[in-house]
Design a protein around this motif. Structure first.
Motif, PDB file in Angstrom:
ATOM      1  N   ASN A 196       0.833  -1.263   0.098  1.00  0.00           N
ATOM      2  CA  ASN A 196      -0.047  -0.097   0.051  1.00  0.00           C
ATOM      3  C   ASN A 196       0.863   1.077  -0.019  1.00  0.00           C
ATOM      4  N   HIS A 197       2.145   1.328   0.190  1.00  0.00           N
ATOM      5  CA  HIS A 197       2.780   2.331   0.227  1.00  0.00           C
ATOM      6  C   HIS A 197       4.305   2.342  -0.474  1.00  0.00           C
ATOM      7  N   LEU A 198       4.115   1.795  -1.987  1.00  0.00           N
ATOM      8  CA  LEU A 198       5.323   1.630  -2.767  1.00  0.00           C
ATOM      9  C   LEU A 198       5.636   2.835  -3.266  1.00  0.00           C
ATOM     10  N   THR A 199       4.834   3.820  -3.329  1.00  0.00           N
ATOM     11  CA  THR A 199       5.339   5.082  -4.072  1.00  0.00           C
ATOM     12  C   THR A 199       5.105   6.490  -3.182  1.00  0.00           C
ATOM     13  N   ASP A 200       4.461   6.176  -2.139  1.00  0.00           N
ATOM     14  CA  ASP A 200       4.115   7.609  -1.254  1.00  0.00           C
ATOM     15  C   ASP A 200       5.136   7.811  -0.149  1.00  0.00           C
ATOM     16  N   TYR A 201       6.388   6.981   0.065  1.00  0.00           N
ATOM     17  CA  TYR A 201       7.246   7.673   0.959  1.00  0.00           C
ATOM     18  C   TYR A 201       6.808   7.319   2.404  1.00  0.00           C
ATOM     19  N   HIS A 202       5.906   6.566   2.385  1.00  0.00           N
ATOM     20  CA  HIS A 202       5.456   6.230   3.926  1.00  0.00           C
ATOM     21  C   HIS A 202       6.014   5.061   4.433  1.00  0.00           C
ATOM     22  N   ASP A 203       6.361   5.138   5.712  1.00  0.00           N
ATOM     23  CA  ASP A 203       7.251   4.094   6.324  1.00  0.00           C
ATOM     24  C   ASP A 203       8.417   3.678   5.447  1.00  0.00           C
ATOM     25  N   LYS A 204       9.367   4.423   5.053  1.00  0.00           N
ATOM     26  CA  LYS A 204      10.373   4.161   4.441  1.00  0.00           C
ATOM     27  C   LYS A 204      11.445   3.196   4.744  1.00  0.00           C
ATOM     28  N   HIS A 205      11.501   3.107   6.136  1.00  0.00           N
ATOM     29  CA  HIS A 205      12.307   2.093   6.807  1.00  0.00           C
ATOM     30  C   HIS A 205      11.762   0.720   6.618  1.00  0.00           C
ATOM     31  N   VAL A 206      10.663   0.426   6.275  1.00  0.00           N
ATOM     32  CA  VAL A 206      10.164  -0.866   6.004  1.00  0.00           C
ATOM     33  C   VAL A 206      10.320  -1.239   4.350  1.00  0.00           C
ATOM     34  N   ASP A 207      11.052  -2.427   4.181  1.00  0.00           N
ATOM     35  CA  ASP A 207      11.454  -2.907   2.943  1.00  0.00           C
ATOM     36  C   ASP A 207      11.782  -1.697   1.927  1.00  0.00           C
ATOM     37  N   THR A 208      12.752  -0.958   2.474  1.00  0.00           N
ATOM     38  CA  THR A 208      13.182   0.255   1.847  1.00  0.00           C
ATOM     39  C   THR A 208      13.901  -0.156   0.525  1.00  0.00           C
ATOM     40  N   ILE A 209      14.327  -1.240   0.328  1.00  0.00           N
ATOM     41  CA  ILE A 209      15.173  -1.413  -1.083  1.00  0.00           C
ATOM     42  C   ILE A 209      14.086  -1.929  -2.122  1.00  0.00           C
ATOM     43  N   THR A 210      13.023  -2.455  -1.745  1.00  0.00           N
ATOM     44  CA  THR A 210      11.865  -3.008  -2.415  1.00  0.00           C
ATOM     45  C   THR A 210      11.285  -1.704  -3.122  1.00  0.00           C
ATOM     46  N   LYS A 211      11.014  -0.617  -1.996  1.00  0.00           N
ATOM     47  CA  LYS A 211      10.356   0.380  -2.649  1.00  0.00           C
ATOM     48  C   LYS A 211      11.074   1.424  -3.403  1.00  0.00           C
ATOM     49  N   CYS A 212      12.480   1.443  -3.389  1.00  0.00           N
ATOM     50  CA  CYS A 212      13.184   2.270  -4.038  1.00  0.00           C
ATOM     51  C   CYS A 212      13.648   1.622  -5.406  1.00  0.00           C
ATOM     52  N   ASN A 213      13.689   0.256  -5.643  1.00  0.00           N
ATOM     53  CA  ASN A 213      13.844  -0.386  -6.764  1.00  0.00           C
ATOM     54  C   ASN A 213      12.526  -0.414  -7.619  1.00  0.00           C
ATOM     55  N   TYR A 214      11.515  -0.237  -6.743  1.00  0.00           N
ATOM     56  CA  TYR A 214      10.099  -0.270  -7.480  1.00  0.00           C
ATOM     57  C   TYR A 214      10.047   1.057  -8.519  1.00  0.00           C
ATOM     58  N   VAL A 215      10.519   1.989  -7.979  1.00  0.00           N
ATOM     59  CA  VAL A 215      10.413   3.324  -8.564  1.00  0.00           C
ATOM     60  C   VAL A 215      11.325   3.408  -9.838  1.00  0.00           C
ATOM     61  N   TRP A 216      12.612   2.901  -9.538  1.00  0.00           N
ATOM     62  CA  TRP A 216      13.711   2.543 -10.410  1.00  0.00           C
ATOM     63  C   TRP A 216      13.126   1.866 -11.946  1.00  0.00           C
ATOM     64  N   LEU A 217      12.571   0.657 -11.456  1.00  0.00           N
ATOM     65  CA  LEU A 217      12.083  -0.184 -12.381  1.00  0.00           C
ATOM     66  C   LEU A 217      11.021   0.584 -13.431  1.00  0.00           C
ATOM     67  N   HIS A 218      10.239   1.398 -12.902  1.00  0.00           N
ATOM     68  CA  HIS A 218       9.233   2.012 -13.476  1.00  0.00           C
ATOM     69  C   HIS A 218       9.907   3.322 -14.523  1.00  0.00           C
ATOM     70  N   HIS A 219      10.917   3.710 -14.059  1.00  0.00           N
ATOM     71  CA  HIS A 219      11.739   4.569 -14.875  1.00  0.00           C
ATOM     72  C   HIS A 219      12.268   3.970 -16.077  1.00  0.00           C
ATOM     73  N   ILE A 220      12.803   2.788 -15.659  1.00  0.00           N
ATOM     74  CA  ILE A 220      13.356   1.720 -16.740  1.00  0.00           C
ATOM     75  C   ILE A 220      12.169   1.588 -17.965  1.00  0.00           C
ATOM     76  N   THR A 221      11.050   0.906 -17.460  1.00  0.00           N
ATOM     77  CA  THR A 221      10.142   0.715 -18.189  1.00  0.00           C
ATOM     78  C   THR A 221       9.617   1.900 -19.020  1.00  0.00           C
ATOM     79  N   ASP A 222       9.483   3.004 -18.207  1.00  0.00           N
ATOM     80  CA  ASP A 222       8.873   4.395 -19.286  1.00  0.00           C
ATOM     81  C   ASP A 222       9.796   4.815 -20.253  1.00  0.00           C
TER      82      ASP A 222
END
Length: 507
Positions: free
Chosen positions: A115-141
């Motif tokens: 529920n919080h992959l892109t809203d920067y909420h609870d950044k200390h939880v699964d941090t690498i997953t959330k950061c890489n999720y945004v990177w992957l969307h930059h790549i696919t775009d």
């Protein structure tokens, strides 16, 4: 047979040129619609036109469900020779995948992360997953592609039967095209995946606050240098000798009744010096000028020494030690250790063979016969705040919790000590992926354009800045550890002296 690095050059038979002029696409290009000619393929066709020139074209399909795309690369004429319109490599010519749907997978250890992959909420939880999720969307775009995700709870490790589970299992079975969460470069993964140059510069380390200087050193001896202590001892010895001589002369010169006032012994003079040094006063009055001058020298010396000593003690009580420099020092120190309860920590701790690291795991994190110290990030950082505790986790999320929960005066004196030696975790794709080179090029562009560093600054917190506003530290029992030792040893010595005095008296 059409995948990289193979290259095909297809020549048209001039005798059938007229036939192909009548059905250019259906008869020539359309025949490739059933083949795996994807963006990594190099299929060049020399097609004869009715004017006598030869067109140079390349064909590929952006995905299995797409039609064949024709690229006009140039032409050849008998008079002019060859003319090339486009000399770019295929990864640059075919970076538009026309909304091709790619499959990916992300590792989620906390269900609320979805529920919080892109809203920067609870950044200390699964941090690498959330950061890489945004990177992957930059790549696919950048590729003009779409991506669908599957959720797993593990990066992937080998089962007892030798097969992969988690995200590695999906990659090795080619059920997905790209891993959506970076993973460590481990030797046995090389045969099943390909690493691309988009790494996440994050490290896991023991985070702890430097213990006070009194925790590892005898703080009562630190205010003065060793040579100063020697000089003080020499000074007191000289004063003791002078006082003993002066006292004996004083009693003999005054003709004091020895029966009522016996001459002071060496023991009496020693107790007089010790009493003054300990600021306990003195038990007798000295009458001669010589003895009073000696006593005044002793009092002035003790006064100046106490002023300097007290000032240094106050400063040292608020100082931290630098004696813990490596893992061996951490192991031998009384500092307790814990680790974040996350799957890859358990996995890599089991593989650790280094003797020092193995002892830290077996004696401080997973003590045999005792309670293991696996805990959440919040609980671990809370113990770090209390002191004398080192917690192993990713430094970025750890400092995020520290930044939000610690007072300003508590954000000083932090130390990081790396435990697992590894390269930064990196994105992975399947073996022989037709999009591998395009993803690799766009990954480099993500880093060169600053998009990678921007997201790193948003998701990963740096070490809090120490503003130097430390409040006064209360002195506890641990700070007086060596003082209690001195009192204890002194008590034992006094009891032994009493015992020997009783024996001497009886004899």
């Amino acid at each position: 047979m059409f995948s990289a690095p193979l290259k095909w050059l297809i020549l048209q038979n001039p005798n059938t040129a007229a036939h192909f002029d009548n059905c250019t696409y259906e008869c020539l290009i359309g025949n490739f619609g059933n083949f795996a000619i994807y963006p990594d393929s190099e299929v060049i066709i020399l097609r004869t036109s009715s004017s006598g020139s030869i067109d140079i074209i390349s064909v590929y399909r952006s995905s299995p469900g797409r039609d064949v795309i024709e690229e006009n690369r140039g032409f050849w004429r008998s008079k002019d020779g060859i003319s090339i319109h486009d000399t770019y490599v295929s990864s640059r010519r075919r970076r538009n995948l026309h909304q091709t749907s790619l499959k990916s997978s992300i590792v989620v250890t906390n269900p609320n992360t979805i529920n919080h992959l892109t809203d920067y909420h609870d950044k200390h939880v699964d941090t690498i997953t959330k950061c890489n999720y945004v990177w992957l969307h930059h790549i696919t775009d950048a590729m003009n592609a779409t991506v669908t995700y599957s959720i797993v709870n593990s990066w992937g490790y080998r089962d007892k039967n030798g097969s992969w589970n988690g995200m590695m299992g999906l990659l090795s079975r080619k059920e997905i095209d790209i891993g959506g969460t970076s993973m460590f470069l481990v030797g046995d993964r090389w045969d099943d995946v390909v690493y691309i140059p988009l790494s996440t510069p994050t490290r896991a380390a023991f985070i702890f606050r430097q213990p006070p200087l009194s925790f590892v050193s005898n703080i009562f001896t630190l205010p003065f240098h060793r040579s100063v202590w020697i000089a003080i001892g020499v000074l007191f010895a000289v004063i003791f000798v002078m006082l003993a001589i002066s006292s004996k002369w004083e009693w003999s010169a005054r003709n004091v009744d020895q029966a009522l006032y016996p001459t002071p012994t060496l023991s009496d003079n020693l107790m007089l010096v010790i009493s003054i040094v300990a600021q306990q006063g003195f038990g007798r009055n000295l009458n001669t000028i010589t003895s009073r001058i000696i006593l005044m020298m002793l009092l002035l010396a003790v006064l100046n020494l106490y002023a300097s000593y007290s000032a240094n003690i106050v400063a040292l009580l608020q100082s931290t030690t630098t004696s813990i420099q490596n893992l061996r020092d951490l192991m031998e120190s009384p500092i307790k250790c814990g680790a974040q309860d996350i799957i890859y920590n358990h996995y890599y701790f089991q593989l650790e063979k280094d003797p020092v690291r193995r002892r830290i795991i077996d004696y401080k994190i997973e003590p045999r016969g005792g309670k293991s110290h696996w805990m959440s990030a919040e609980d671990g950082i809370k113990l770090v705040r209390q002191g004398f505790f080192a917690f192993f986790m990713e430094t970025g999320p750890g400092y995020k919790i520290i930044q939000e929960t610690f007072q300003e005066d508590e954000k000083c004196g932090f130390r990081e000590m790396y435990f697992i030696e590894h390269f930064d975790p990196t994105f992975t794709i399947v073996k022989q992926s037709p999009y591998g080179e395009i993803i690799r090029v766009n990954s480099l562009k993500i880093e060169e354009s600053g998009l990678k560093s921007r997201e790193m600054l948003r998701f990963y917190t740096k070490r809090p800045i120490c503003n130097g506003l430390q409040k006064f530290i209360n002195v506890g029992l641990s700070d007086c550890y060596f003082a209690f030792h001195l009192v204890g040893y002194g008590t034992i010595a006094a009891v032994l002296l009493l015992f020997f005095e009783i024996l001497w008296k009886r004899r």
